[in-house]
Design a protein around this motif. Structure first.
Motif, PDB file in Angstrom:
ATOM      1  N   UNK A  32       0.837  -1.214   0.000  1.00 30.74           N
ATOM      2  CA  UNK A  32       0.000   0.000   0.000  1.00 30.74           C
ATOM      3  C   UNK A  32       0.864   1.253   0.000  1.00 30.74           C
ATOM      4  N   UNK A  33       1.968   1.210   0.728  1.00 29.11           N
ATOM      5  CA  UNK A  33       2.862   2.375   0.762  1.00 29.11           C
ATOM      6  C   UNK A  33       3.474   2.611  -0.622  1.00 29.11           C
ATOM      7  N   UNK A  34       3.945   1.549  -1.236  1.00 29.62           N
ATOM      8  CA  UNK A  34       4.536   1.686  -2.572  1.00 29.62           C
ATOM      9  C   UNK A  34       3.519   2.260  -3.556  1.00 29.62           C
ATOM     10  N   UNK A  36       0.905   4.089  -2.826  1.00 25.00           N
ATOM     11  CA  UNK A  36       0.622   5.490  -2.471  1.00 25.00           C
ATOM     12  C   UNK A  36       1.741   6.416  -2.926  1.00 25.00           C
ATOM     13  N   UNK A  37       2.976   5.959  -2.789  1.00 23.06           N
ATOM     14  CA  UNK A  37       4.103   6.781  -3.238  1.00 23.06           C
ATOM     15  C   UNK A  37       4.003   7.039  -4.734  1.00 23.06           C
TER      16      UNK A  37
END
Lengths: 71, 142
Positions: A32-34, A36-37
């Protein structure tokens, strides 16, 4: 709550590491972080590696356990 | 499954053209505060003399021999620089220094952008910059 270590290197690489909690939860958050980035952060992500697990087994022989999942 | 484990993922990140321009303009203002930086192209095809490639950004500031030139390729993430209008990079030491400053400005910009995005997942802390330039931080996810 789960702690992640994020490392940025001057050549543009980013590494995300989770050292506690469960692998499943960590992998989901890392993915999810990847995402979002890439989308919200406006950063172009190239060559995203699969989320990977490194687990030192509890037995004395420390047999390594690896699991691979696409981020 | 509980794990005394490490889950990892890696990627290479690039700035958008707008973010790269903002970072280079900020650097140009810092280096030549008496001048207003100019952004010459964001899509390339700006004439043979400038030798812009498709996707290259050119930011200049200053006048005459003190003018600074920064070319940034948003596709490859590479940046080159010169203190002269000519493409020959007459002073390699200054050119290398300018290129290093530009690369650092872009790096700091992409880390700052990434941190803003990370904050939607929780609190960031322990931001440290190592001697090799790498920036490390802790994210405590909600």
């Amino acid at each position: 709550m789960q702690n992640f270590t994020i490392v940025f290197t001057p050549d543009g690489r980013i590494g995300i590491y989770a050292q506690d909690g469960t692998y499943t939860e960590a992998a989901e958050t890392i993915s999810a972080i990847m995402l979002a980035l890439s989308i919200d952060g406006g950063l172009k992500l190239d060559s995203i590696s699969p989320t990977e697990q490194h687990r030192a087994d509890d037995d004395p022989q420390h047999i390594a356990y690896h699991q691979h999942q696409h981020a | 499954m509980a794990c005394n484990a490490i889950a990892t993922a890696n990627a290479t990140i690039r700035l958008s053209p707008e973010q790269a321009i903002a970072a280079l303009v900020a650097l140009a203002k810092q280096l030549r505060p008496e001048h207003t930086p100019r952004v010459h192209a964001v899509t390339g095809d700006w004439g043979e003399t400038m030798q812009l490639s498709l996707g290259e950004i050119l930011v200049t500031t200053g006048e005459g021999d003190s003018r600074l030139w920064f070319w940034h390729n948003t596709t490859t993430g590479t940046t080159r620089a010169s203190e002269k209008e000519t493409y020959s990079f007459a002073n390699p030491a200054t050119t290398a220094q300018l290129a290093a400053q530009a690369a650092n400005a872009l790096y700091v910009a992409h880390v700052a952008q990434a941190i803003r995005t990370l904050q939607q997942f929780g609190a960031t802390s322990n931001v440290k910059r190592a001697s090799n330039g790498a920036i490390t931080l802790t994210l405590t996810a909600r």
